[in-house]
Motif scaffolding. Structure first.
Motif, PDB file in Angstrom:
ATOM      1  N   LYS A 103       0.839  -1.111  -0.116  1.00  0.00           N
ATOM      2  CA  LYS A 103       0.193   0.058   0.051  1.00  0.00           C
ATOM      3  C   LYS A 103       0.946   1.304   0.091  1.00  0.00           C
ATOM      4  O   LYS A 103       0.579   2.123  -0.784  1.00  0.00           O
ATOM      5  N   LYS A 106       2.246   1.796  -3.514  1.00  0.00           N
ATOM      6  CA  LYS A 106       0.941   2.215  -4.380  1.00  0.00           C
ATOM      7  C   LYS A 106       0.882   3.858  -4.140  1.00  0.00           C
ATOM      8  O   LYS A 106       0.871   4.498  -5.162  1.00  0.00           O
ATOM      9  N   GLU A 107       0.785   4.111  -2.966  1.00  0.00           N
ATOM     10  CA  GLU A 107       0.607   5.486  -2.537  1.00  0.00           C
ATOM     11  C   GLU A 107       1.801   6.383  -3.199  1.00  0.00           C
ATOM     12  O   GLU A 107       1.584   7.499  -3.589  1.00  0.00           O
ATOM     13  N   SER A 110       1.681   6.737  -6.907  1.00  0.00           N
ATOM     14  CA  SER A 110       0.696   7.775  -7.089  1.00  0.00           C
ATOM     15  C   SER A 110       1.221   9.336  -7.165  1.00  0.00           C
ATOM     16  O   SER A 110       0.777   9.937  -8.066  1.00  0.00           O
ATOM     17  N   ASN A 143      -3.737   4.447 -12.481  1.00  0.00           N
ATOM     18  CA  ASN A 143      -4.389   3.125 -11.982  1.00  0.00           C
ATOM     19  C   ASN A 143      -3.730   1.978 -12.409  1.00  0.00           C
ATOM     20  O   ASN A 143      -3.313   0.927 -11.489  1.00  0.00           O
ATOM     21  N   THR A 146       0.073   2.112 -11.200  1.00  0.00           N
ATOM     22  CA  THR A 146       0.406   1.997  -9.810  1.00  0.00           C
ATOM     23  C   THR A 146      -0.410   0.378  -9.288  1.00  0.00           C
ATOM     24  O   THR A 146       0.350   0.117  -8.212  1.00  0.00           O
ATOM     25  N   ASN A 147      -1.245  -0.071  -9.869  1.00  0.00           N
ATOM     26  CA  ASN A 147      -1.742  -1.355  -9.575  1.00  0.00           C
ATOM     27  C   ASN A 147      -0.547  -2.280  -9.699  1.00  0.00           C
ATOM     28  O   ASN A 147      -0.294  -3.311  -9.053  1.00  0.00           O
ATOM     29  N   TYR A 150       1.773  -2.107  -7.284  1.00  0.00           N
ATOM     30  CA  TYR A 150       1.225  -2.890  -5.916  1.00  0.00           C
ATOM     31  C   TYR A 150       1.547  -4.310  -5.829  1.00  0.00           C
ATOM     32  O   TYR A 150       1.910  -4.873  -4.968  1.00  0.00           O
ATOM     33  N   PHE A 153       5.551  -5.046  -5.551  1.00  0.00           N
ATOM     34  CA  PHE A 153       6.169  -4.231  -4.761  1.00  0.00           C
ATOM     35  C   PHE A 153       7.567  -4.666  -4.502  1.00  0.00           C
ATOM     36  O   PHE A 153       8.411  -3.857  -4.552  1.00  0.00           O
TER      37      PHE A 153
END
Length: 201
Positions: A103, A106-107, A110, A143, A146-147, A150, A153
């Protein structure tokens, strides 16, 4: 080997061979994001030990006489006990640190994407293949990227700091600034594939 050991071995092999209900694999991916075969094997062992421990609940379709009868019993009882199996996984592992890190990545991705801090070839690929015209189209691309980060990672961890506990967004950002350059081609491919499969070209 006693009966419980045999049931445990068979359940483990079924898990590794993707013969369990898909909801169980989805639960593990959604909550723990296993990053290696060894991590998947760990979940297989946990689940098979649970099934062996409570084998009286799983062996109800027919008497256990051979391997095939155990498999049939499991197939019959799985739909009833999917929820219990997932609860047991959570009881054993709690909240996964993998998920916390994922997470954070991913943040951080972004933030970097919106700040135009991704490698320039990625923005060039977006403008060449997709040419977003509004905020919604940029969000769609964000999206996708970033997915991808994610879900993978661990690939974006800077190996110079591999032992670091990445427990906040700013640490993840520092790793990404280094590793995004390594994965520029992969991310460009991801954009290309998403755009052209979406447009059915």
């Amino acid at each position: 080997m006693d009966e419980k050991d045999i049931i445990k071995d068979i359940a483990y092999n079924l898990f590794i061979d993707n013969q369990f209900p898909q909801k169980i694999y989805d639960y593990i991916i959604d909550n723990f994001l296993p990053q290696s075969n060894q991590e998947w094997e760990k979940f297989g062992l946990t689940i098979s030990e649970y099934i062996a421990m409570y084998s009286d609940y799983f062996m109800v379709k027919e008497p256990v006489t051979d391997k095939e009868s155990i498999v049939r019993n499991l197939d019959e009882s799985f739909p009833t006990y999917v929820g219990y199996i997932c609860e047991n996984i959570f009881d054993v592992y709690g909240e996964s640190f993998n998920l916390v890190q994922a997470k954070n990545f991913k943040e951080a991705a972004s933030m970097l994407f919106r700040e135009d801090q991704f490698p320039q070839p990625i923005y060039d690929a977006i403008n060449q293949h997709y040419r977003p015209e509004n905020e919604g189209q940029w969000q769609w691309i964000e999206n996708i990227l970033t997915n991808y980060i994610y879900q993978r990672f661990s690939s974006f961890v800077d190996q110079n700091y591999a032992e670091e506990q990445i427990d906040n967004v700013y640490l993840a950002k520092r790793h990404l600034i280094v590793t995004l350059r390594t994965y520029t081609a992969d991310l460009c491919d991801k954009i290309y594939n998403a755009v052209y499969s979406d447009n059915n070209y």
